[in-house]
Each structure stands twice: as structure tokens, then as C-alpha cells.
Design a protein around this motif. Structure first.
Motif: not given
Lengths: 217, 288
Positions: A44-66
Motif C-alpha cells: 500500500v503506497a500511502v503506508l509506505r509513504g508514511i513509514a518512509t517519512t517517519y524514518v527520514t524525519l526521526l533519523r535526522n532529528t537529534p535525540l535531544l530535540i525529541i
């Protein structure tokens, strides 16, 4: 030297909190990471998009900001106001680590020979059955080394919780260095050894698992 | 791999997937709209909370005292880490066992200890008596030691990834071992490990945020001052996250480009988190 030995129960209690943080976040991020990878490799393309966006955003944010989001920004909006610190710490570490777990598992999925998934399809398995019975069990085995790296990094990352008032090992070290300024080196070495033990236990564990599962293949 | 996991969808499955897509899309839109409405009801979208981010004075503070300082610290520590990494990475390949062991121990120690723990130690041991330079220096030193230890592993793996024949040929024409290392192995290894090196920059940039704990300058430090002044914690966190994500995405793009350009279809270089796990790690590198 004697100060830290006299207060050694404080050191142990601090590492106990570190272990709690690491174990709870480890379990939670494995669950969330597995869900994410299923979405990410699914049809399902939408779910793929959600997961990819999540991974990209969270991987590139410092843990301290989270951590800032969970501990400082969210209470400002009325969320997590009465949540225990340990739970909030686990949430922050989990949000961050699950993105890396997803990537490690994806590497494992890519390592499963193509014929396995094709054979599963050939006997009529659906995507869900294919993942559950054929691909993911093998992917988990292939993911042991990258997953171990991720979990080791996560264990070290629990130290960020020190900035937000959790009295885990790193915060306790700061407490000691504040108090006994002459002994900074001894205090540092004691806490460093504690972390090294945790890391090497994880590392040995993954090495053992990997060897055992390799033989089972 | 992903396409072999499921059959090419037939008309009914496609219809079902369309349904999933529509349902999820509607759910996402509803969630986003609901979240925005929620934020609005909480007053989080009020102009005065976002005002600092369109006021030149604060934008300058964020970008110059914040982002630029962060990038400077990251850049300095990566540069020093490369030096540290070359020395200890080559040291781990030395012919002398005692040197190999010392390098192994140093590298393992700094890889296993959390950066924040290192940073606090350096700060209380040295930085605390050196004002602003001490705080900034504590961050740079801690990041140098950690990233240097990781890069030492990357360099070692990179050098060992150079085809064996290269070193053998170099010895055959009479080069000495230092010459083999400096003029044959290292130049070729650089190409193999450049993507891993750029990925490590992402880690360095993210870890500079920890400087907040020792009051070192940088994005998180400026951000903290802004939200303490305007009580706009949520808004500041969003802006800081956006800035970090933008910088790191650029770095990731550079790493992907370098990978395609220099290494080609071969797998990215990978090293595990400890000496034990390096033996088994062959898959994608995680930049935690």
C-alpha cells in the motif's frame, strides 16, 4: 576514590535506571520498528509513504530535540503533564530508535534470498502470511548484527535522559563530579566501565545469537 | 526485494488498495486538520509565539549564534576526528602487536562510552575553568574522541577493503610499508569510505545538540533562551527540528551522491558498534 566507593549503591541504582530505560525502550522500539518495516515494504503506497517519512524525519532529528518535544514542548500543550519521567524517557528514546530498527530490519529483509518470498507466493501465501511465516523470521536472523548495533547505540543514547532530570548513570556521574571535584577521573572511569560492561554484554549476546542461528540454518 | 513479497495486484486487489489509500489519506488529512485545530484551540498558533522566528534579530541569533556555531563545532570535530581516525585506524593494522592492542583498547573505549558522559567529563575536568572556549571545547573534544573512534574503524575497514593485489604489487616493486600505506592503500581507501565519512558527519551534527547540557553555544542553546523568554517551547522545538533535519538531509544527499559516484553498486562500508560485532556486521550502516 573513597567517596565513590562509599556511595557505590548510588552508582548501582543509577545503572539500574539506565538498564530499565534501555530494556523498556528496546522492547517498544522493536515492536514499533517491526510495524514500520511492514508498512515500508508493503503493497500500500500511502503506508509506505508514511513509514518512509517517519524514518527520514526521526533519523535526522537529534535525540535531544525529541526529548525537548516530549519533556518541554508537550507539557506546554497540556500533554504528558503527569506522566512519570521514566515513561516519558522511554517514549522519546523509542520514537527515535524505532526509525533505526526499521532500517536495520529492512537491511535484513533485503538479505533474505529472493526464492524464499517467491516460493511463499507460489504456494499461495498472502503478503501478511509471507511476512509472518517466511520473510520476517529469516530477516530477524539476518538483522542480528545491525539490530545489535542499533540497540547498543540506544543503550548509550539513554544518557540523554540525564539532561531532563532522570537520575540515570550519566546524571549520577554529573552529580558525583559536582560534589567531589578532585576525583573527576576516577568517577568518570567508574561510570565508563559501567557503560562498557552493558555494551559488551549486548555485543556478546548478539554474537552468540548470530552463531547459534547461523548453525540452525 | 519489495516487489517479490507480493503478487502483482489484480483488479480486485487494486481496488482494495485504492480503498486503503483513500481511507488512509482521509485519515491523515483528518489527523493533520484535527491536530492544527487542536493546536489552534490551545493557542499554539498565536502570532506572538511564532513572532521571534520572523523577527530579524532572533532569526540572526538562531542562524548565526545557533546554526552556524553548531556547524562550526561539528566541522571542527569531524576534522580532528579524521586525524584521530587515521592514526588509530592505521595503528590497528600495525605490524607490532603492542601497538595494535593499544589502538584497539583506545578505540573500543571511546566507542562504548556515551558522548554525553565524555562531554560532561571533559567539561568538569578542563572546560569549566576556561569560560566560553572551555564549553565549546568540551563539545568539540568529546565529539572528536567519539567520532574519531568510529572513524578509526571506518578507516581500518576501508583500508582492508582495498584489493589485496594492490598492496602485493606495491611491495613487489620495492615500496616500503609506510609508502604502501600512504601512496597506495590510503588514497584508494578514501574513495571507499567517503560515504561512510559523510554519514558520520550527520551523527556529529546531531550530537552537537548535547552541548546544551554544558551550556555550550549552538542551536539548542539559542533555542532554550528563546523559549525561556517567549514561553513558546513547542514552536521553538519545531523550528530547531526543521533546521537540523534540513542540514542532515543535505548531508545524506551528499553521502548518497558520493556513494553512487565513487563506490557504485557495491554495499556501503559497514562497521559494527564494538570489536565483537564488527566481525558479523556486513549490512547497511546505521547512523545512530
Amino acid at each position: 576514590m573513597s567517596e565513590i566507593l562509599d556511595n557505590f549503591d548510588l552508582v548501582l541504582r543509577a545503572f539500574w535506571l539506565t538498564i530499565q530505560l534501555a530494556v523498556l525502550s528496546g522492547i517498544a522500539s522493536m515492536v514499533l520498528g517491526t510495524l514500520l518495516v511492514a508498512m515500508r515494504i508493503g503493497p500500500v503506497a500511502v503506508l509506505r509513504g508514511i513509514a518512509t517519512t517517519y524514518v527520514t524525519l526521526l533519523r535526522n532529528t537529534p535525540l535531544l530535540i525529541i526529548f525537548i518535544f516530549i519533556f518541554i514542548a508537550a507539557p506546554d500543550l497540556g500533554w504528558f503533564v503527569h506522566t512519570p519521567f521514566l515513561v516519558k524517557g522511554v517514549i522519546a528514546v523509542t520514537l527515535y530508535t524505532s526509525a533505526f530498527v526499521c532500517e536495520s530490519l529492512r537491511a535484513g529483509v533485503n538479505a533474505v534470498p529472493l526464492g524464499q518470498a517467491e516460493a511463499a507466493r507460489a504456494i499461495g501465501m498472502t503478503f501478511g502470511q509471507n511476512l509472518r511465516h517466511v520473510v520476517l523470521p529469516q530477516a530477524f536472523r539476518a538483522s542480528v548484527p545491525p539490530l545489535a548495533s542499533t540497540l547498543i547505540a540506544m543503550t548509550k543514547n539513554t544518557s540523554v535522559a540525564a539532561v531532563f532530570g532522570l537520575m540515570e548513570a550519566t546524571a549520577r556521574m554529573r552529580w558525583f563530579t559536582n560534589r567531589y571535584t578532585d576525583d573527576t577521573i576516577t568517577i568518570f572511569i567508574v561510570f565508563a566501565i559501567g557503560y562498557i560492561i552493558l555494551v559488551e554484554v549486548l555485543s556478546l549476546g548478539s554474537f552468540g545469537l548470530e552463531r547459534r542461528w547461523k548453525a540452525a540454518r | 526485494m519489495t516487489t517479490v513479497l507480493f503478487d502483482a495486484p489484480g483488479p480486485r486487489t487494486r481496488a482494495r488498495h485504492r480503498l486503503y489509500t483513500v481511507v488512509t489519506a482521509v485519515a491523515i488529512v483528518a489527523a493533520v486538520v484535527g491536530f492544527i485545530a487542536y493546536l489552534n484551540s490551545k493557542g499554539a498558533l498565536a502570532y506572538h509565539l511564532w513572532e521571534p522566528f520572523v523577527t530579524p534579530q532572533y532569526v540572526r541569533a538562531l542562524l548565526v549564534d545557533g546554526l552556524l556555531k553548531t556547524l562550526e563545532m561539528a566541522f571542527a570535530s569531524v576534522l580532528f576526528a579524521i586525524v584521530f581516525g587515521v592514526v588509530f585506524g592505521v595503528g590497528k593494522l600495525s605490524d607490532h602487536a603492542w601497538l595494535r592492542w593499544i589502538c584497539l583498547l583506545v578505540v573500543e573505549f571511546f566507542r562504548a562510552v556515551p558522548v554525553l558522559l565524555l562531554m560532561i567529563f571533559v567539561f568538569f575536568y578542563w572546560g569549566i575553568t576556561h569560560d566560553e572556549f572551555g564549553r565549546l571545547g568540551s563539545v568539540v573534544i568529546a565529539l572528536t574522541l567519539y567520532n574519531g573512534a568510529v572513524l578509526a574503524e571506518v578507516f581500518r575497514a576501508g583500508i582492508q577493503a582495498v584489493q589485496k593485489g594492490q598492496a602485493e604489487a606495491a611491495y613487489a616493486i620495492g615500496l616500503r610499508k609506510t609508502q604502501v600505506m600512504t601512496s597506495i592503500l590510503l588514497p584508494q581507501a578514501v574513495k571507499i569510505m567517503l560515504p561512510a565519512l559523510i554519514s558520520q558527519c550527520v551523527v556529529a551534527v546531531k550530537d552537537t545538540s548535547l552541548g546544551m547540557y554544558v551550556a555550550a553555544p549552538g542551536l539548542t542553546f539559542v533555542g532554550k533562551q528563546i523559549y525561556n523568554q517567549f514561553h513558546n517551547q513547542f514552536q521553538t522545538a519545531i523550528v530547531m527540528a526543521a533546521l537540523y533535519i534540513a542540514v542532515n538531509l543535505l548531508l545524506t544527499l551528499a553521502a548518497t551522491w558520493a556513494q553512487r559516484r565513487l563506490v557504485g553498486e557495491k554495499k556501503p562500508l559497514d562497521v559494527g558498534m564494538t570489536a565483537i560485532s564488527t566481525a558479523g556486521a556486513e549490512t547497511q550502516r546505521s547512523t545512530v
